[in-house]
Design a protein around this motif. Structure first.
Motif, PDB file in Angstrom:
ATOM      1  N   GLN A 132      29.535   6.751  59.958  1.00  0.00           N
ATOM      2  CA  GLN A 132      30.461   6.650  61.154  1.00  0.00           C
ATOM      3  C   GLN A 132      30.580   5.069  61.226  1.00  0.00           C
ATOM      4  OE1 GLN A 132      28.711   7.960  64.688  1.00  0.00           O
ATOM      5  NE2 GLN A 132      26.719   8.176  63.652  1.00  0.00           N
ATOM      6  N   TYR A 133      29.530   4.315  60.815  1.00  0.00           N
ATOM      7  CA  TYR A 133      29.421   2.841  61.097  1.00  0.00           C
ATOM      8  C   TYR A 133      30.327   2.066  60.002  1.00  0.00           C
ATOM      9  CZ  TYR A 133      25.410   4.611  63.701  1.00  0.00           C
ATOM     10  OH  TYR A 133      24.493   5.276  64.624  1.00  0.00           O
ATOM     11  N   LYS A 134      30.742   2.556  58.918  1.00  0.00           N
ATOM     12  CA  LYS A 134      31.414   1.623  58.270  1.00  0.00           C
ATOM     13  C   LYS A 134      32.989   1.474  58.336  1.00  0.00           C
ATOM     14  CE  LYS A 134      31.406   4.110  54.105  1.00  0.00           C
ATOM     15  NZ  LYS A 134      31.402   4.444  52.676  1.00  0.00           N
ATOM     16  N   ARG A 135      33.336   0.188  58.193  1.00  0.00           N
ATOM     17  CA  ARG A 135      34.659  -0.254  58.723  1.00  0.00           C
ATOM     18  C   ARG A 135      35.832   0.154  57.799  1.00  0.00           C
ATOM     19  NH1 ARG A 135      33.241  -6.445  59.986  1.00  0.00           N
ATOM     20  NH2 ARG A 135      31.786  -6.355  61.547  1.00  0.00           N
ATOM     21  N   ASN A 136      35.601   0.332  56.533  1.00  0.00           N
ATOM     22  CA  ASN A 136      36.314   0.730  55.492  1.00  0.00           C
ATOM     23  C   ASN A 136      35.707   1.898  54.626  1.00  0.00           C
ATOM     24  OD1 ASN A 136      38.296  -1.432  56.235  1.00  0.00           O
ATOM     25  ND2 ASN A 136      36.666  -2.566  55.421  1.00  0.00           N
ATOM     26  N   SER A 137      36.540   2.579  54.161  1.00  0.00           N
ATOM     27  CA  SER A 137      35.816   3.949  53.163  1.00  0.00           C
ATOM     28  C   SER A 137      35.283   3.549  51.970  1.00  0.00           C
ATOM     29  CB  SER A 137      37.116   4.986  52.865  1.00  0.00           C
ATOM     30  OG  SER A 137      37.994   4.467  52.145  1.00  0.00           O
ATOM     31  N   MET A 138      35.958   2.158  51.555  1.00  0.00           N
ATOM     32  CA  MET A 138      35.401   1.666  50.105  1.00  0.00           C
ATOM     33  C   MET A 138      34.058   0.789  50.370  1.00  0.00           C
ATOM     34  SD  MET A 138      37.169   3.104  47.839  1.00  0.00           S
ATOM     35  CE  MET A 138      36.550   2.366  46.452  1.00  0.00           C
ATOM     36  N   ASP A 139      33.676   0.558  51.642  1.00  0.00           N
ATOM     37  CA  ASP A 139      32.398  -0.375  52.049  1.00  0.00           C
ATOM     38  C   ASP A 139      31.249   0.161  51.435  1.00  0.00           C
ATOM     39  OD1 ASP A 139      34.477  -2.078  53.329  1.00  0.00           O
ATOM     40  OD2 ASP A 139      33.568  -1.586  55.176  1.00  0.00           O
ATOM     41  N   PHE A 140      30.347  -0.532  50.733  1.00  0.00           N
ATOM     42  CA  PHE A 140      29.350   0.128  50.418  1.00  0.00           C
ATOM     43  C   PHE A 140      27.811  -0.499  50.859  1.00  0.00           C
ATOM     44  CE2 PHE A 140      30.732  -3.309  47.809  1.00  0.00           C
ATOM     45  CZ  PHE A 140      29.710  -4.199  47.475  1.00  0.00           C
ATOM     46  N   ALA A 141      26.760   0.028  50.745  1.00  0.00           N
ATOM     47  CA  ALA A 141      25.632  -0.442  51.494  1.00  0.00           C
ATOM     48  C   ALA A 141      24.905  -1.292  50.653  1.00  0.00           C
ATOM     49  CB  ALA A 141      24.769   0.912  51.839  1.00  0.00           C
ATOM     50  N   VAL A 142      24.513  -2.416  51.190  1.00  0.00           N
ATOM     51  CA  VAL A 142      23.657  -3.336  50.316  1.00  0.00           C
ATOM     52  C   VAL A 142      22.379  -3.313  51.033  1.00  0.00           C
ATOM     53  CG1 VAL A 142      25.652  -5.039  49.940  1.00  0.00           C
ATOM     54  CG2 VAL A 142      24.371  -5.266  51.881  1.00  0.00           C
ATOM     55  N   TRP A 143      21.929  -2.679  52.233  1.00  0.00           N
ATOM     56  CA  TRP A 143      20.735  -2.640  52.868  1.00  0.00           C
ATOM     57  C   TRP A 143      20.951  -1.256  53.792  1.00  0.00           C
ATOM     58  CZ3 TRP A 143      16.364  -5.178  51.958  1.00  0.00           C
ATOM     59  CH2 TRP A 143      15.466  -5.085  52.887  1.00  0.00           C
ATOM     60  N   LYS A 144      19.774  -0.380  53.199  1.00  0.00           N
ATOM     61  CA  LYS A 144      19.871   0.936  53.972  1.00  0.00           C
ATOM     62  C   LYS A 144      18.640   0.949  55.280  1.00  0.00           C
ATOM     63  CE  LYS A 144      21.083   3.614  49.552  1.00  0.00           C
ATOM     64  NZ  LYS A 144      20.757   4.636  48.898  1.00  0.00           N
ATOM     65  N   GLY A 145      19.180   1.622  56.288  1.00  0.00           N
ATOM     66  CA  GLY A 145      18.553   1.556  57.522  1.00  0.00           C
ATOM     67  C   GLY A 145      17.169   2.365  57.403  1.00  0.00           C
ATOM     68  N   HIS A 146      16.352   2.075  57.897  1.00  0.00           N
ATOM     69  CA  HIS A 146      14.903   2.975  57.939  1.00  0.00           C
ATOM     70  C   HIS A 146      15.163   4.554  58.255  1.00  0.00           C
ATOM     71  CE1 HIS A 146      10.775   4.351  57.813  1.00  0.00           C
ATOM     72  NE2 HIS A 146      10.734   4.434  59.256  1.00  0.00           N
ATOM     73  N   LYS A 147      14.494   5.426  57.372  1.00  0.00           N
ATOM     74  CA  LYS A 147      14.528   6.950  57.832  1.00  0.00           C
ATOM     75  C   LYS A 147      12.985   7.177  57.776  1.00  0.00           C
ATOM     76  CE  LYS A 147      18.958   7.946  55.616  1.00  0.00           C
ATOM     77  NZ  LYS A 147      19.499   8.799  54.463  1.00  0.00           N
ATOM     78  N   PRO A 148      12.716   8.259  58.797  1.00  0.00           N
ATOM     79  CA  PRO A 148      11.197   8.702  58.962  1.00  0.00           C
ATOM     80  C   PRO A 148      10.814   8.876  57.386  1.00  0.00           C
ATOM     81  CG  PRO A 148      12.641   9.603  60.373  1.00  0.00           C
ATOM     82  CD  PRO A 148      13.576   9.063  59.549  1.00  0.00           C
ATOM     83  N   ASP A 149       9.442   8.952  57.082  1.00  0.00           N
ATOM     84  CA  ASP A 149       8.697   8.884  55.954  1.00  0.00           C
ATOM     85  C   ASP A 149       9.087   8.255  54.816  1.00  0.00           C
ATOM     86  OD1 ASP A 149       7.329  11.155  57.357  1.00  0.00           O
ATOM     87  OD2 ASP A 149       8.867  12.541  56.947  1.00  0.00           O
ATOM     88  N   GLU A 150       9.996   7.175  54.947  1.00  0.00           N
ATOM     89  CA  GLU A 150      10.412   6.299  53.879  1.00  0.00           C
ATOM     90  C   GLU A 150       9.774   4.937  53.977  1.00  0.00           C
ATOM     91  OE1 GLU A 150      14.638   5.995  53.274  1.00  0.00           O
ATOM     92  OE2 GLU A 150      14.673   8.027  52.716  1.00  0.00           O
ATOM     93  N   PRO A 151       9.633   4.475  52.742  1.00  0.00           N
ATOM     94  CA  PRO A 151       8.965   2.962  53.001  1.00  0.00           C
ATOM     95  C   PRO A 151      10.097   1.875  53.567  1.00  0.00           C
ATOM     96  CG  PRO A 151       9.436   3.467  50.575  1.00  0.00           C
ATOM     97  CD  PRO A 151       9.609   4.727  51.245  1.00  0.00           C
ATOM     98  N   TYR A 152       9.622   0.956  54.218  1.00  0.00           N
ATOM     99  CA  TYR A 152      10.770   0.108  54.673  1.00  0.00           C
ATOM    100  C   TYR A 152      10.187  -1.260  54.660  1.00  0.00           C
ATOM    101  CZ  TYR A 152       7.789   0.320  58.755  1.00  0.00           C
ATOM    102  OH  TYR A 152       6.733   0.232  59.925  1.00  0.00           O
ATOM    103  N   TRP A 153      11.032  -2.478  54.932  1.00  0.00           N
ATOM    104  CA  TRP A 153      10.492  -3.818  55.008  1.00  0.00           C
ATOM    105  C   TRP A 153      11.393  -4.315  56.257  1.00  0.00           C
ATOM    106  CZ3 TRP A 153      11.023  -1.427  50.297  1.00  0.00           C
ATOM    107  CH2 TRP A 153       9.884  -1.597  49.563  1.00  0.00           C
ATOM    108  N   GLU A 154      10.770  -4.939  57.041  1.00  0.00           N
ATOM    109  CA  GLU A 154      11.212  -5.548  58.403  1.00  0.00           C
ATOM    110  C   GLU A 154      12.076  -6.670  58.081  1.00  0.00           C
ATOM    111  OE1 GLU A 154      10.821  -4.649  61.453  1.00  0.00           O
ATOM    112  OE2 GLU A 154       8.693  -3.675  61.706  1.00  0.00           O
TER     113      GLU A 154
END
Length: 512
Positions: free
Chosen positions: A203-225
């Protein structure tokens, strides 16, 4: 450095590469030093000249494994073919190739496997990366000079993403993700004209072809600040950031399987061009066709039709598999089945038999003096020129192998004839050339089974004895003895020793 192509190169371009306007092809011919080589370019959709900034140095990046499971033959065929191309550039055309490979050691699949097996994702990645390098070594694939693990380059990736956000070509969203804005890159789609995005809907993408260069944190997953929130790198950004750190704003060769052309390589090119503010990031994309089983079905883990590399090596040698790769075109699908592998094994054995026969011919007990046989030397020169031309034109190894087999055939007519003429010099030069070419392709020409010297001597004695008996049986038309000789030959073949009969001598090789 000269920016203009020599006259002879321009003439070749006129019939090999009739370049279209930039707006249509979006491929830009680099400035620099022509090498005389041509490679298929998916952006130009034709063979284009390889031009390097430095006449003898080139940079090369290969997309490596996502280390969540064992490699299979589909991976092996890709990396063997890329290894062959790298060897050609280095050993036939004296290019000092600086090779790097990316290893994805933080990814959805690795995390999922860690959760399912209750194992730390780092342990999963380390285990399968170690196994990957062992598999590559067993296939005689040269290790890249530089190995880029994603986990070692998080800071560089974060800096890369931040620069894209600051330049307005990427945007952060409420869930902590960052997307590349494809509307800001008019040339998006240059590698593949028609495509559909495989990005998850958001729901946050501006265009259908836009792609993630960084993935927001999800529970139980490693992450970086980061300054925009917690998370981890997207797949596509990893290669761009690591390559840019190692090689800067321009890359000569970027390689991988054909399935990476879109979206992975397309997205790499888009975000790298945006980051470096250039119209072309990678000058030459090299894509390897799939390995197919049972017709048009590609080998893949999702289809559960994979064969492991150790399983292959139980039945065939690494040389045999490499020969099968050499006999196919790297850009097109390669069929894997018993018939293909047997054919590759037969061709490999032809070379082994010839090299043994040539050595025996040169060192025979003939009393006549040797001659040079201009025709043989002329034939050798034609083959050398033909092979270089084939390799210059998009690394056509299949044509080279066919030409070498033809050279063996014509030389065998001299070696195995009953004439009193003796030509040791051209025969040994031909044998040396064949060894040189096959070694430069990465073939070891070692026997499929390790045997000690005593075993080899015993086999030599048996083959020589059988040869003497067989010649006497032929002269006396003794069918019973000939049948016995055939039984010995077949029994030896079942023991992985193949005998090659001729009217003068008999030779043998180990088979896998």
């Amino acid at each position: 450095m000269r920016n203009l192509l020599p006259i002879i190169t321009r003439r070749r371009l006129s019939h090999v590469c009739t370049l279209k306007p930039y707006k249509e092809t979006r491929w830009l011919m680099p400035n620099g030093n022509p090498t005389g080589l041509y490679v298929y370019n998916c952006v130009a959709e034709e063979k284009v000249p390889i031009i390097l900034n430095d006449p003898h140095i080139a940079t090369w990046y290969s997309c490596g494994p996502t280390v969540y499971d064992s490699a299979h033959l589909g991976h092996a065929s890709c990396y063997v073919k890329l290894d062959i191309i790298q060897r050609i550039l280095k050993s036939f055309f004296n290019v000092k190739l600086v090779t790097a490979m990316g290893v994805t050691d933080i990814d959805d699949k690795i995390i999922r496997k860690g959760i399912n097996t209750q194992t730390d994702y780092k342990t999963i990645a380390q285990q399968f990366e170690h196994e990957f390098w062992l598999d590559m070594a067993s296939l005689n694939i040269e290790k890249p000079l530089i190995i880029c693990r994603v986990s070692d380059h998080i800071s560089s990736i974060e800096t890369f993403v931040k620069h894209l956000i600051d330049s307005g070509t990427a945007y952060a969203t409420k869930d902590g993700s960052v997307y590349f804005d494809t509307s800001k890159f008019p040339s998006y789609g240059k590698l593949l004209k028609t495509q559909e995005s495989d990005e998850p809907k958001s729901q946050y993408k501006r265009n259908s072809m836009d792609f993630a260069v960084w993935k927001g944190h999800k529970p139980d997953e490693p992450y970086w600040e980061t300054s925009w929130g917690k998370g981890r790198p997207g797949w596509h950004i990893e290669c761009s950031a690591m390559v840019s750190k190692v090689f800067g704003s321009q890359l000569d060769f970027h390689a991988g399987g054909i399935d990476l052309r879109f979206p992975h390589h397309e997205n790499e090119e888009a975000q790298s061009c945006a980051f470096h503010k250039t119209r072309q990031w990678a000058n030459y994309w090299i894509h390897v066709g799939h390995l197919h089983v049972k017709g048009d079905v590609k080998m893949s883990k999702s289809l559960k039709n994979t064969i492991s590399i150790p399983t292959l090596l139980e039945s065939y040698s690494a040389d045999t598999f490499r020969m099968a790769c050499l006999m196919s075109n790297y850009r097109y699908p390669m069929e894997f089945n018993e018939q293909v592998m047997k054919m590759a094994e037969e061709v490999l054995n032809k070379f082994k038999f010839f090299l043994k026969d040539a050595l025996m011919y040169v060192n025979n007990n003939a009393t006549q003096n040797g001659d040079y046989k201009d025709k043989l030397l002329d034939n050798l020169q034609k083959v050398e020129d033909s092979n270089l031309e084939a390799l210059r034109s998009d690394f056509d190894t299949a044509d080279c192998i066919n030409t070498l087999v033809g050279l063996i055939s014509s030389t065998n007519k001299i070696i195995k004839s009953n004439t009193t003429e003796y030509y040791p010099v051209p025969v040994i030069l031909i044998a040396e050339y064949i060894i040189s070419v096959l070694n430069r392709f990465g073939l070891t020409l070692k026997d499929g089974t390790q045997q000690n010297d005593v075993s080899n001597i015993l086999i030599d004695m048996l083959v020589d004895f059988r040869h003497t008996v067989r010649l006497n049986a032929l002269n006396n038309k003794n069918k019973e003895l000939l049948n016995a000789c055939d039984i010995v030959r077949d029994k030896m073949k079942s023991m992985k020793v193949q005998i090659n009969d001729s009217s003068k001598t008999a030779s043998w090789v180990f088979t896998k």
